[in-house]
Design an enzyme around this catalytic site. Sequence first.
Site, PDB file in Angstrom:
ATOM      1  N   TYR A 162       1.127  -1.167   0.043  1.00  0.00           N
ATOM      2  CA  TYR A 162       0.028   0.031   0.151  1.00  0.00           C
ATOM      3  C   TYR A 162       0.872   1.263  -0.022  1.00  0.00           C
ATOM      4  O   TYR A 162       0.542   2.065  -0.659  1.00  0.00           O
ATOM      5  CB  TYR A 162      -1.051  -0.062   1.208  1.00  0.00           C
ATOM      6  CG  TYR A 162      -1.674   1.061   1.462  1.00  0.00           C
ATOM      7  CD1 TYR A 162      -3.073   1.250   0.596  1.00  0.00           C
ATOM      8  CD2 TYR A 162      -1.699   2.058   2.399  1.00  0.00           C
ATOM      9  CE1 TYR A 162      -3.744   2.213   0.835  1.00  0.00           C
ATOM     10  CE2 TYR A 162      -2.639   3.110   2.488  1.00  0.00           C
ATOM     11  CZ  TYR A 162      -3.640   3.158   1.736  1.00  0.00           C
ATOM     12  OH  TYR A 162      -4.532   4.286   1.984  1.00  0.00           O
ATOM     13  N   LYS A 166       1.008   4.070  -2.982  1.00  0.00           N
ATOM     14  CA  LYS A 166       0.478   5.551  -2.748  1.00  0.00           C
ATOM     15  C   LYS A 166       1.890   6.585  -2.806  1.00  0.00           C
ATOM     16  O   LYS A 166       1.386   7.747  -3.208  1.00  0.00           O
ATOM     17  CB  LYS A 166       0.291   5.436  -1.087  1.00  0.00           C
ATOM     18  CG  LYS A 166      -1.306   5.017  -0.790  1.00  0.00           C
ATOM     19  CD  LYS A 166      -2.397   5.487  -1.732  1.00  0.00           C
ATOM     20  CE  LYS A 166      -3.735   5.118  -1.211  1.00  0.00           C
ATOM     21  NZ  LYS A 166      -4.809   5.730  -2.180  1.00  0.00           N
ATOM     22  N   ASN A 513      31.084  23.349 -19.636  1.00  0.00           N
ATOM     23  CA  ASN A 513      30.047  22.804 -18.928  1.00  0.00           C
ATOM     24  C   ASN A 513      29.007  22.055 -19.809  1.00  0.00           C
ATOM     25  O   ASN A 513      28.455  22.617 -20.756  1.00  0.00           O
ATOM     26  CB  ASN A 513      29.272  23.866 -18.331  1.00  0.00           C
ATOM     27  CG  ASN A 513      28.255  23.665 -17.353  1.00  0.00           C
ATOM     28  OD1 ASN A 513      27.628  22.604 -17.079  1.00  0.00           O
ATOM     29  ND2 ASN A 513      27.962  24.632 -16.337  1.00  0.00           N
TER      30      ASN A 513
END
Length: 737
Positions: A162, A166, A513
């Site tokens: 459960y 969830k 980068n």
Amino acid sequence: MSLTFEGKVVLVTGAGGGLGREYALAFGERGASVVVNDLGGDIKGGGKSSAAADKVVEEIRAKGGKAVANYDSVEDGEKLIQTALDTFGRIDIVVNNAGILRDRSFARTSDLDWDLIHRVHLRGSFMVTRAAWNHMKNQKFGRIIMTSSAAGIYGNFGQANYSAAKLGMLGLANTLAIEGQKYNIHCNTIAPTAGSRLTQTVMPPDLLESLKAEYVAPLVLWLCHEQCQESGGLFEVGAGWIGKLRWERSRGRTVRYKNQSMTPEAVRDQWDNICDFTDATKPASIQESLHTLVDVLSKVDSEGGVAANPTASAATASSASGINPIEAVGQKLPETTFSFSHTQCILYALGVGMSTKDPDHLRFLYEGHEYFSCLPTFGVIPSQAAMMDGGLTSVPGLNIDFTQVLHGEQYLELYKPLPTSGNLKSQATIADVLDKGSGAVILLDVNTYSGEELVCYNQWSVFVVGAGGFGGKRTSEKAKTLVPPPKRAPDAVVIDSTTRDQAALYRLSGDWNPLHIDPSFAAMGGFKAPILHGLCSFGFAARHVLKQYANNDLSRFKAIKVRFVKPVLPGQSLQTEMWKEGNRIHIQCKVKETDAVVLSGAYVDLHGAPEASPEKLPQGGGLQSELVFAEIGRRIKDMGSELVKQVNAVFHWEITKDGKNAAEWTIDLKSGAGALHKGPYSGKADVTFTVSDEDFMEVVQGKLNPQKAFFAGKLKVRGNIMLSQKLEVILKDHAKL
């Protein structure tokens, strides 16, 4: 004014009782048309009955509302949505509420226990929402509720299946909130605590009475209303209380060092700091969450390894921010050396948008051009090593997180035209540190020298997110200030397209980068594609000004100042708006397609235009080449007629010294007995050579191969280049000193 849902169609799953029933009744009372879905099974998912849904429909209709029952499983999501379309013609709101329980301790959980829970909760919510999604997109409106649980957020014994389902619903909801944003589809998650058949087995009766389902419904209705702009939220709710949850993250530590393996011992040694939530951050998106990792991956090599958390409190710092201006200001960074040739100048020019399609650009792209030059904004390249090579890590009083450093502003001033090759040394100093509250601004002054001569000056203004609050000053007289443009329409506008490969090309100038080349890094940074370097847009804008107001006369460039506002995607068009105020050109740069401002508060300062009368060329003046031309003159006097027959051409020479024309010579071997002229030549030369006095002597003495000199840009030729081969007749034997 009360909230109504007139004209809206709502589907509530699991609406035969408990929370779902309360939602359905509340929507019905406020004017919505309600599809009441309930399979009619038991708490464990077994059985089937229409009674529960029918009863709720009757309650809604009894109060004058509109409702229809649906008895399908949520795994048949299309059928549920089709009921809404067949009955009411549309679907606006989906409340995913259906659920079952099959609680077992983890060791006793069977495959069926696991699968049934996920099929109803997670897969069921997916199937229903997917069936409604395109209808919501097409109508540009949708509201979706996912029902999570405290067990999903915190975990709970005996509910592994459960809890997993969830929390999975929360992840689904967060992604739908992102994907639905531009379609006005909002998705939120609730974790309700209320009396229902799913909680009656784990809560005492008196507590169940206090946790009525009617205390949850108002939150659901608000989140589903068209006035509510909340999306991507997670809310705990119960007993009339509502709270919003968010993630919190410690500042952490980087424990990887340059050229070294990351070890578990390094993790162990920093464990207390890794788990220290002092000054914790609260990332609200994957962009914020992964920003740190992106910067660490791109900077750790250049920074030479990172030790303790740069943002942690330091004993010598003036505050927990890690900033101590008294220590930092005036500190000098290690000197850096930048070695380059004409190749780097050309790569930079291509990187900022120059193209052979424009004849004016050739002088920046071809080393053999008679006026081959380096763009002024190339001046940022030698200085960027001070930022990218980790020098800031050694500065006392700057105990900062380098993953939170943003390039805010840039100022560049040239004191002389940049050379097209050579070695440049840069000396960087911390000019000032400012406290902006939400962050710190570091002003880094970088002076770049060619030998002992100052060539250019840069001021890098970097913003360190989260490093403010150390009690420092907010402004500095040392900062190169921004200036807003005049309040009138621009005097000139230039639109220039970037290419899809613009960032890939610009990065070859030294900014490696991966945010600018790797789609996965760009996605982690929150961008749909790699973005263009800010300094690339900076170069575009400077080019536009030079062409518009200086006719590409590089000697007129003095300085440029910009603030970086928003990124550009390669392939978008840059629109530079310009206002002329004397020798200052105010600029604002935008993305043409989106009208988003890229550079603001910016300007380019130009030197005044030269006087109309031409400068008189300095002739001679101790040039070594004069001796060679004197020898050539004597040879022409002795053998002119013979040389005319062999050569039959006119050669013009422009001899330079320190980058300026110093002398001109013309060897006329086309008429009469030949002649040598000194000074400007009024006739038409077949070939014109431009070369420095020093390089001319190297060629003449055989120390420098003419072809290598040509390809290196030291010897520039225009005209009939093939005729230059005949110079060997003149220079080989007769002009040596």
